[in-house]
Design a protein around this motif. Structure first.
Motif, short mmCIF file in Angstrom:
data_model
loop_
_atom_site.label_atom_id
_atom_site.label_comp_id
_atom_site.label_asym_id
_atom_site.label_seq_id
_atom_site.Cartn_x
_atom_site.Cartn_y
_atom_site.Cartn_z
N TYR A 78 0.81 -1.21 0.00
CA TYR A 78 0.00 0.00 0.00
C TYR A 78 0.85 1.27 0.00
N ASP A 79 0.46 2.15 -0.91
CA ASP A 79 1.18 3.41 -1.14
C ASP A 79 0.93 4.37 0.03
N ILE A 80 2.02 4.85 0.65
CA ILE A 80 1.85 5.83 1.73
C ILE A 80 2.60 7.13 1.41
N ILE A 104 11.01 7.04 5.07
CA ILE A 104 10.11 5.89 5.18
C ILE A 104 9.88 5.37 3.76
N TYR A 105 10.04 4.08 3.56
CA TYR A 105 9.79 3.51 2.23
C TYR A 105 8.33 3.77 1.85
N GLU A 106 8.11 4.13 0.58
CA GLU A 106 6.81 4.66 0.20
C GLU A 106 5.66 3.65 0.10
N TYR A 107 5.96 2.38 0.37
CA TYR A 107 4.88 1.40 0.44
C TYR A 107 5.02 0.63 1.75
N PHE A 108 3.88 0.25 2.34
CA PHE A 108 3.99 -0.70 3.45
C PHE A 108 3.32 -2.00 3.04
#
Lengths: 78, 349
Positions: free
Chosen positions: B258-260, B308-312
């Motif tokens: 998921y894109d954050i 923070i990596y842009e996906y979790f």
């Protein structure tokens, strides 16, 4: 999952409530959490206090990621 | 001969107190049998009777383990049982840990025989299999009939001081002990039979399984966390509201990515949990309680972490097969490596 991430070569910290399970699973860096349905929170606290508590746990996790370990280690909150 | 007295331990679900919303309830003692106790007692065939049942919430037990063990021990002791039985817990993790911990504690403190049952992948199995007899069950309550029959049979043997057979005969999880026995066929014949089976591609059972030491040595620490790119992963089932990937609430077959980008905070309007193994109300109200994005964004601004990596990545750890969890993480770890992620925070409920 934690073991496969470690195997891929990335240091990983596991934040969880039941640390004995994490030890059984094979996590190397473990930070104890608050409770099962809210590992990084506490509905009994005010929003501000809750976030303060979450900061502490995540800071402990960052600390764990920056610490050399030779075996499975639980980083208890003092 | 009078009947043997048995005390039974079950969780809030099997005690018909309620589901996850009642997992916090402290232990209570009830006279007689409850829920799965009926099937157990039927299999005792009049030789043993369940005099009392302890019902305790799974979260309560695991979050207050020392206290819960003492309270329940006192309840059990008062009923003067000849045997203590817990579960079966199937693949329910917290329930399995509770059954194993309680059975081992009663055995240690009261010196009476104890038995429980669970699925081989239940974390409680690995934790307590060398201390107590754990009947190997299926991974869901659909296996209740078979589990009750095997647990009752082994319980009666223990009560009557009969000889307990090998794990393969009684169907308990191997305790790592070796027992001498006489085989019907000599070694050379057994080896040739095994080889013939193998050559024909048929199933065979090794007599000397290799020990399973699947441990991964820790990686070196992050040299400078204030410059590191960090990824978030959870088994707590946090997903965008509406669960777009339809991740299952139990025994999940997939994970989500998921894109954050630009997301500062996981709110009740945008995120929720798909997890079916804990009370979802706290995570639904504020998913940062499971995936601490809000404080990590603050740390990013304050320079405590690089980025923070842009996906979790998220899945539901409830009753999940070890094989699936392994495959999911193998898969997304490739992306993390490729994107130069230097550390991972994994949260579990």
């Amino acid at each position: 999952m934690v073991k496969e991430i470690e195997r891929a070569g990335i240091p990983v910290v596991h934040i969880c409530t039941i640390t004995p399970i994490s030890l059984t699973v094979g996590a190397n860096r473990i930070v104890p959490a608050v409770a099962i349905p809210y590992p990084l929170g506490d509905p009994a606290l005010s929003k501000a206090e809750e976030k303060q508590q979450r900061r502490k746990i995540v800071l402990k996790a960052l600390d764990a990621l920056s610490t050399e370990v030779s075996e499975q280690t639980v980083f208890d909150m003092e | 001969m009078s009947e043997f007295r048995v005390v039974h331990y079950i969780n809030q679900f099997f005690g018909q107190v309620g589901g996850e919303e009642m997992a916090h309830v402290p232990p209570e003692y009830r006279e007689g049998k409850v829920g799965p106790g009926l099937a157990l007692e039927a299999n005792f065939k009049g030789e043993a009777v369940i005099v009392g049942t302890v019902v305790c919430g799974d979260s309560y037990f695991n979050e207050n383990m020392d206290e819960a063990k003492e309270t329940i021990l006192a309840m059990v002791e008062k009923a003067k049982p000849d045997l203590f039985v817990a579960g079966p817990a199937f693949n329910a993790g917290r329930y399995g840990v509770a059954c194993g911990a309680m059975a081992a504690y009663v055995k240690e403190k009261l010196g009476i025989p104890v038995i429980t049952g669970m699925y081989i992948e239940n974390p409680g199995a690995d934790m307590y299999k060398t201390d107590i007899y754990i009947i190997s069950t299926r991974n869901s309550a659909a296996g209740m009939r078979d589990a009750a029959k095997k647990m009752a049979a082994l319980a009666l043997k223990m009560l009557k001081n009969e000889k307990i057979g090998a794990s393969s005969e009684e169907d308990y999880i191997p305790q790592g002990r070796r027992v001498n026995l006489f085989e019907k066929l000599r070694g050379s014949e057994r080896a040739v039979n095994m080889l013939l089976q193998k050559l024909q591609g048929k199933p065979f059972t090794t007599e000397y399984p290799m020990p399973d030491f699947d441990r991964v040595p820790p990686n070196p620490p992050v040299a400078d966390i204030s410059r590191a790119k960090i990824a978030l992963v959870t088994s707590g089932g946090i997903v965008p509201k509406g669960n777009p990937d339809h991740i299952e609430s139990s025994n999940a077959s997939k994970y989500g990515r998921y894109d954050i980008h630009g997301v500062m905070n996981l709110t009740s309007d945008t995120y929720e949990t798909a997890h079916g193994g804990y009370d979802p109300s706290y995570a639904n109200a504020d998913a940062d309680r499971v995936v601490p994005l809000d404080v990590l964004r603050d740390f990013e601004t304050e320079g405590k972490v690089g980025s923070i990596y842009e996906y979790f990545f998220s899945t539901v750890g409830n009753g999940m097969a070890v094989k699936s969890a392994k495959a999911f993480a193998e898969d997304f770890s490739k992306e993390l490596i490729k994107e130069n992620v230097q550390a991972v925070i994994l949260t579990s409920t």
